[in-house]
Design an enzyme around this catalytic site. Structure first.
Site, PDB file in Angstrom:
ATOM      1  N   ASP A 298       8.749 -13.561   1.265  1.00 32.50           N
ATOM      2  CA  ASP A 298       9.151 -12.753   0.284  1.00 32.50           C
ATOM      3  C   ASP A 298       9.565 -13.534  -0.931  1.00 32.50           C
ATOM      4  O   ASP A 298       9.383 -12.835  -2.145  1.00 32.50           O
ATOM      5  CB  ASP A 298      10.587 -11.952   0.778  1.00 32.50           C
ATOM      6  CG  ASP A 298      11.156 -10.999   0.009  1.00 32.50           C
ATOM      7  OD1 ASP A 298      10.461  -9.944  -0.673  1.00 32.50           O
ATOM      8  OD2 ASP A 298      12.316 -11.251  -0.541  1.00 32.50           O
ATOM      9  N   MET A 326       4.222  12.893  -6.157  1.00 29.63           N
ATOM     10  CA  MET A 326       4.076  11.536  -6.692  1.00 29.63           C
ATOM     11  C   MET A 326       4.391  11.100  -7.884  1.00 29.63           C
ATOM     12  O   MET A 326       5.133  10.107  -8.406  1.00 29.63           O
ATOM     13  CB  MET A 326       2.478  11.260  -6.484  1.00 29.63           C
ATOM     14  CG  MET A 326       2.045   9.677  -6.658  1.00 29.63           C
ATOM     15  SD  MET A 326       3.043   8.584  -5.811  1.00 29.63           S
ATOM     16  CE  MET A 326       1.984   8.744  -4.336  1.00 29.63           C
ATOM     17  N   ASP A 345       1.424  16.830 -17.706  1.00 27.22           N
ATOM     18  CA  ASP A 345       0.764  17.566 -16.622  1.00 27.22           C
ATOM     19  C   ASP A 345       0.168  18.732 -17.760  1.00 27.22           C
ATOM     20  O   ASP A 345       0.630  19.045 -18.411  1.00 27.22           O
ATOM     21  CB  ASP A 345       1.358  18.089 -15.481  1.00 27.22           C
ATOM     22  CG  ASP A 345       0.670  18.447 -14.282  1.00 27.22           C
ATOM     23  OD1 ASP A 345       0.495  17.402 -13.270  1.00 27.22           O
ATOM     24  OD2 ASP A 345      -0.120  19.173 -14.367  1.00 27.22           O
ATOM     25  N   VAL A 402      -3.242  11.659 -11.088  1.00 26.87           N
ATOM     26  CA  VAL A 402      -3.724  13.041 -10.635  1.00 26.87           C
ATOM     27  C   VAL A 402      -4.555  13.114  -9.425  1.00 26.87           C
ATOM     28  O   VAL A 402      -4.486  11.984  -8.659  1.00 26.87           O
ATOM     29  CB  VAL A 402      -4.747  13.491 -11.819  1.00 26.87           C
ATOM     30  CG1 VAL A 402      -4.027  13.290 -13.222  1.00 26.87           C
ATOM     31  CG2 VAL A 402      -6.012  12.454 -11.966  1.00 26.87           C
ATOM     32  N   VAL A 403      -5.096  14.027  -9.110  1.00 31.77           N
ATOM     33  CA  VAL A 403      -5.952  14.396  -7.809  1.00 31.77           C
ATOM     34  C   VAL A 403      -6.827  13.193  -7.298  1.00 31.77           C
ATOM     35  O   VAL A 403      -7.309  12.535  -8.314  1.00 31.77           O
ATOM     36  CB  VAL A 403      -6.482  15.591  -7.633  1.00 31.77           C
ATOM     37  CG1 VAL A 403      -7.852  15.664  -8.887  1.00 31.77           C
ATOM     38  CG2 VAL A 403      -6.815  15.895  -6.335  1.00 31.77           C
ATOM     39  N   GLU A 404      -6.769  12.961  -6.157  1.00 35.70           N
ATOM     40  CA  GLU A 404      -7.657  11.802  -5.677  1.00 35.70           C
ATOM     41  C   GLU A 404      -9.184  12.239  -5.592  1.00 35.70           C
ATOM     42  O   GLU A 404      -9.801  12.429  -4.734  1.00 35.70           O
ATOM     43  CB  GLU A 404      -7.231  11.077  -4.366  1.00 35.70           C
ATOM     44  CG  GLU A 404      -7.838  10.049  -3.822  1.00 35.70           C
ATOM     45  CD  GLU A 404      -7.327   8.608  -4.297  1.00 35.70           C
ATOM     46  OE1 GLU A 404      -7.663   7.760  -3.790  1.00 35.70           O
ATOM     47  OE2 GLU A 404      -6.744   8.804  -5.285  1.00 35.70           O
ATOM     48  N   LYS A 409     -10.491  11.832 -12.249  1.00 34.95           N
ATOM     49  CA  LYS A 409      -9.764  10.527 -12.583  1.00 34.95           C
ATOM     50  C   LYS A 409     -10.388  10.177 -13.670  1.00 34.95           C
ATOM     51  O   LYS A 409      -9.930   9.599 -14.627  1.00 34.95           O
ATOM     52  CB  LYS A 409      -9.607   9.649 -11.489  1.00 34.95           C
ATOM     53  CG  LYS A 409      -8.358   9.846 -10.461  1.00 34.95           C
ATOM     54  CD  LYS A 409      -8.441   8.806  -9.441  1.00 34.95           C
ATOM     55  CE  LYS A 409      -7.248   9.132  -8.414  1.00 34.95           C
ATOM     56  NZ  LYS A 409      -5.940   9.058  -8.971  1.00 34.95           N
ATOM     57  N   SER A 431      -5.580   5.468  -3.938  1.00 32.68           N
ATOM     58  CA  SER A 431      -5.384   4.821  -2.569  1.00 32.68           C
ATOM     59  C   SER A 431      -6.793   4.237  -2.211  1.00 32.68           C
ATOM     60  O   SER A 431      -6.745   3.300  -1.499  1.00 32.68           O
ATOM     61  CB  SER A 431      -4.739   5.445  -1.606  1.00 32.68           C
ATOM     62  OG  SER A 431      -5.524   6.712  -1.504  1.00 32.68           O
ATOM     63  N   HIS A 452      -1.181   0.924  -7.084  1.00 29.73           N
ATOM     64  CA  HIS A 452      -1.504   1.795  -5.802  1.00 29.73           C
ATOM     65  C   HIS A 452       0.090   1.836  -5.421  1.00 29.73           C
ATOM     66  O   HIS A 452       0.629   1.047  -4.557  1.00 29.73           O
ATOM     67  CB  HIS A 452      -2.144   1.534  -4.676  1.00 29.73           C
ATOM     68  CG  HIS A 452      -2.215   2.330  -3.703  1.00 29.73           C
ATOM     69  ND1 HIS A 452      -2.476   1.650  -2.357  1.00 29.73           N
ATOM     70  CD2 HIS A 452      -1.759   3.461  -3.270  1.00 29.73           C
ATOM     71  CE1 HIS A 452      -2.344   2.536  -1.574  1.00 29.73           C
ATOM     72  NE2 HIS A 452      -1.892   3.870  -1.976  1.00 29.73           N
ATOM     73  N   ASN A 455       3.829   6.262  -0.604  1.00 25.13           N
ATOM     74  CA  ASN A 455       4.483   7.475  -0.421  1.00 25.13           C
ATOM     75  C   ASN A 455       5.477   7.325   0.623  1.00 25.13           C
ATOM     76  O   ASN A 455       5.021   7.214   1.773  1.00 25.13           O
ATOM     77  CB  ASN A 455       3.660   8.771  -0.247  1.00 25.13           C
ATOM     78  CG  ASN A 455       4.297   9.860  -0.586  1.00 25.13           C
ATOM     79  OD1 ASN A 455       5.294  10.168  -1.424  1.00 25.13           O
ATOM     80  ND2 ASN A 455       3.836  10.912  -0.067  1.00 25.13           N
ATOM     81  N   ASN A 502      -5.065   0.043   3.064  1.00 25.18           N
ATOM     82  CA  ASN A 502      -5.837   1.033   3.404  1.00 25.18           C
ATOM     83  C   ASN A 502      -6.972   0.433   4.111  1.00 25.18           C
ATOM     84  O   ASN A 502      -7.535   0.937   5.176  1.00 25.18           O
ATOM     85  CB  ASN A 502      -6.307   2.081   2.559  1.00 25.18           C
ATOM     86  CG  ASN A 502      -5.141   2.869   2.379  1.00 25.18           C
ATOM     87  OD1 ASN A 502      -3.934   3.340   2.972  1.00 25.18           O
ATOM     88  ND2 ASN A 502      -4.897   3.459   1.035  1.00 25.18           N
TER      89      ASN A 502
END
Length: 719
Positions: A298, A326, A345, A402-404, A409, A431, A452, A455, A502
């Site tokens: 850390d 988010m 938005d 915005v939306v993945e 994007k 992500s 990234h 959540n 991921n």
């Protein structure tokens, strides 16, 4: 001058009162490293010989009183035998005991954090005065050990068995009023009055107004409770402590209790021997190695973040594109750390949702009395919701959330690039989508990076900062600086499908899917992995993430790494998704979800899931023991972590381990996947890979593991 060192000095003040002053040269904090321990012993010797000292105060020249022991020295010290560790601790305690036995009263003036050894230093004094700005505590169990400088002995005699056990087992520091109520300190005063208050207390001891000898005698003698009272105190504490910390996963609290039970009826010197033996036993556990390593990792990750931030632009205002949960979480995080942020938005309902999310999070802070309503209002005022780009001309960094969808994007990023100043940094909160690919739509790709968040944003400490092929050092630096400013821990990674976290997580889901195909029960797998130390098993985790998100991510991973992430069968996750089971999002996934008394979703095993999974399970299904489930899932997870190091997606094992702990909840007491491999032994790990290599590429040992095993190397130094 009674004693002069570069860590400690002892000088005379007035009326025979001496001042032992901790102020380590060229160090940001005072700590009990080897040199300080040596000088402490020398200072005590000097005080034993001084015949003009009537009383003493202990002060600090740093903002922190004393931070405790030097954790960096633990790694080498803990490699010694249990007997040698005990002797080492007993030797250090000799100076503490001699200090306690000096023939005059002593008062600690606690100006800042007195943690671990710093707290123990105050306990050898007869009285403790605490600044209203200070904190005090014994956090050693968070490192897999427990207090070893007399902390378990003196605390039980000063504040009682039950209070001491709670203080030690939780490791939670106490604020001034709580410490005073507990009896851990004797007075709290404004910071400016601290030294005068300490001197005044010493004078009252010298004059006989206070019976300091009785205060000392209390610490030298056994605890003043009969056997029945002791049994009640221990039984009550054990129930509360073991309900919070599994002794098999975190043995330090149990070992501390064991030591205290043995020494409460002994005089100080014999009790210290018992404490030292218990400390040595804890120090030799794999959990202590992991948790000390975790602390050092850390520190390293934070140092690397500072290094990355050197080229950062000033960040006076940020913006987030896309409101909702988010976007609202990102806006809340920035505003709560004092950074003004615009939230943009295209729909007013989404802005309402984003502001509602920020208000909800702040409202909980007010409910818990961690924030005043006025402060909440001030924080919310830092978020400016808008439907247009009118205020973007002076923004220093824009986070796209915005939306993945890569096309959406790219369009949004291209649009905003033309409206911001030339040196504004653009960061995509994606992500899975390639940063290099998204940058192709931009005129200034050097100003573009990935950022990234995980959540829920307010809880998850990690932020992956992703370097695309054309991302500049200034862009990386500014994004790292923003993450740090927002109270997050940034880890810089290179671009690839899934980035780091991921990319590693999806082989784990793949191993889970293969187990189910071959006949494993998903509830059994969850229980095994939770027992292993994960906060939730893979079935529950994918339900929380969302099976739609999981399927989308799996498709990206399959395209990027078809040799090991593209199965030749339809797995359970895909099949449940096709049957409109999305997890918590719509109330049914692997589990079905009901609302508990607190209004939170509660998982319940669903017979319908078993019916659906019959079509994806082999006819010759098998049963799997717990260790097989652990081995197969962890091999896939750890192998991909190592491949990320091989491919230079992440630079160091420390960063990889911290990312897995902070990003997906890898069991902290296991230290991370690289530490897990080290503790298993690379030869043993390699043998396990060979045992399961027939299952596919995900289980085959990476070349890096083979090379390290052949060379006798480990991820972390062993000496």
């Amino acid at each position: 001058m009674v004693y002069q060192g570069n860590r400690i000095t002892v000088t005379m003040l007035e009326d025979g009162i001496a001042n032992m002053h901790y102020n380590a040269e060229n160090e940001s904090v005072n700590k009990f490293d080897a040199e300080t321990n040596k000088q402490f012993g020398e200072a005590v010797t000097a005080l034993e010989k001084a015949d003009d000292v009537k009383g003493l105060i202990v002060t600090s020249g740093k903002g922190v009183f004393i931070a405790g022991a030097d954790i960096t020295e633990f790694v080498a010290s803990f490699k010694k035998s249990e007997s040698d560790i005990k002797d080492w601790v007993v030797h250090i305690n000799d100076a503490f005991n001699r200090f306690e036995d000096l023939p005059f009263p002593k008062v600690a003036a606690i100006n800042g954090a007195a943690m671990g050894g710093g707290c123990e230093m105050t306990l050898v004094c007869e009285y403790r005065v605490m600044s209203d700005k200070a904190i005090i505590g014994l956090p050693e169990t968070q490192l897999g050990i427990f207090p070893g400088f007399g902390g378990t002995v003196r605390s039980t005699r000063i504040i009682g068995i039950d209070n001491a056990l709670e203080l030690i087992a939780t490791g939670t520091p106490k604020k001034p009023l709580d410490a005073l109520k507990l009896g851990l300190v004797d007075a709290t005063v404004p910071a400016d009055d601290l030294q005068d208050a300490a001197i005044d207390l010493v004078k009252k001891c010298i004059s006989g107004e206070l019976d300091w000898q009785a205060k000392r005698e209390e610490k030298l003698a056994p605890v003043k409770l009969n056997q029945l009272e002791q049994a009640m105190a221990f039984n009550s504490a054990k129930g509360a402590i073991f309900a919070k910390a599994n002794p098999k996963q975190y043995p330090a609290p149990a070992l501390a209790i064991e030591a205290i039970e043995k020494h409460v009826n002994l005089p100080r010197d014999k009790a210290i021997e018992v404490e030292a033996a218990g400390f040595a036993k804890a120090a030799k556990t794999p959990q202590a190695e992991s948790l000390v390593g975790l602390f050092l990792n850390d520190q390293l990750v934070k140092k690397l973040a500072k290094k990355h931030s050197k080229l950062a632009h000033d960040i006076n205002e940020a913006a987030v594109l896309g409101a909702g949960i988010m976007g609202g979480g990102i806006a809340y995080q920035a505003a709560s750390k004092g950074l003004p942020i615009i939230m943009k938005d295209i729909k007013s309902e989404q802005l309402d949702l984003g502001m509602g999310e920020a208000s909800k999070l702040l409202g909980k802070m007010v409910e818990r009395k961690k924030m005043t309503p006025a402060k909440m209002g001030e924080t919310l005022s830092r978020i400016r919701p808008t439907l247009n780009y009118g205020d973007f001309s002076e923004t220093d960094i824009v986070i796209e959330a915005v939306v993945e969808n890569p096309n959406v994007k790219r369009a949004v990023l291209k649009e905003v690039e033309g409206l911001v100043k030339d040196d504004c940094i653009l960061a995509s909160n994606t992500s899975t989508i390639s940063i290099t690919y998204l940058a192709e739509a931009l005129d200034r790709p050097e100003n573009f990076v990935g950022m990234h968040f995980f959540n829920p944003v307010h809880r998850m400490p990690l932020v992956e900062v992703i370097r695309g092929e054309k991302s500049s050092e200034e862009a990386i630096a500014t994004t790292v600086a923003l993450a740090s400013k927002m109270g997050k821990v940034p880890v810089v990674v290179n671009d690839c499908p899934g980035f780091l976290v991921n990319r590693v997580l999806f082989p784990y889901f793949g191993a889970f899917d293969l187990l189910l195909k071959q006949g494993a029960d998903f509830t059994h797998v969850d229980k095994v992995m939770e027992k292993f130390g994960w906060p939730m098993g893979p079935a529950y985790l994918i339900d929380v993430v969302g099976l739609d998100t999981g399927v989308h991510g799996a498709e990206v991973m399959a395209d990027g790494f078809p040799d090991r992430m593209k199965p030749d069968y339809k797995g359970a996750i895909q099949h449940l998704y096709e049957n409109e089971r999305l997890g918590q999002k719509n109330g049914v996934g692997f589990y079905k979800y009901e609302t508990d008394k607190r209004g939170k979703p509660k998982k319940v095993a669903d017979d319908a899931t078993y019916e659906l999974l019959k079509t994806t399970t082999d006819s010759d299904k098998k049963e799997f023991d717990d260790q097989t489930i652990i081995d197969r899932t962890m091999l896939a997870f750890c192998n991909e972590t190592v491949r990320c190091l091989e491919d230079n997606i992440v630079s160091t094992p420390a960063e990889a381990d911290m990312a897995m702990i902070m990003g997906v909840g890898f069991p902290p007491f296991r230290g991370g996947p690289c530490r897990y491999i080290d503790q298993m032994g690379l030869d043993n790990y390699l043998a396990l890979c060979e045992k399961y290599a027939h299952l596919g590429k995900a289980y085959e040992a990476p070349q890096k593991i083979r090379d390290m095993a052949a060379a006798g190397e480990t991820f972390y130094a062993t000496a």
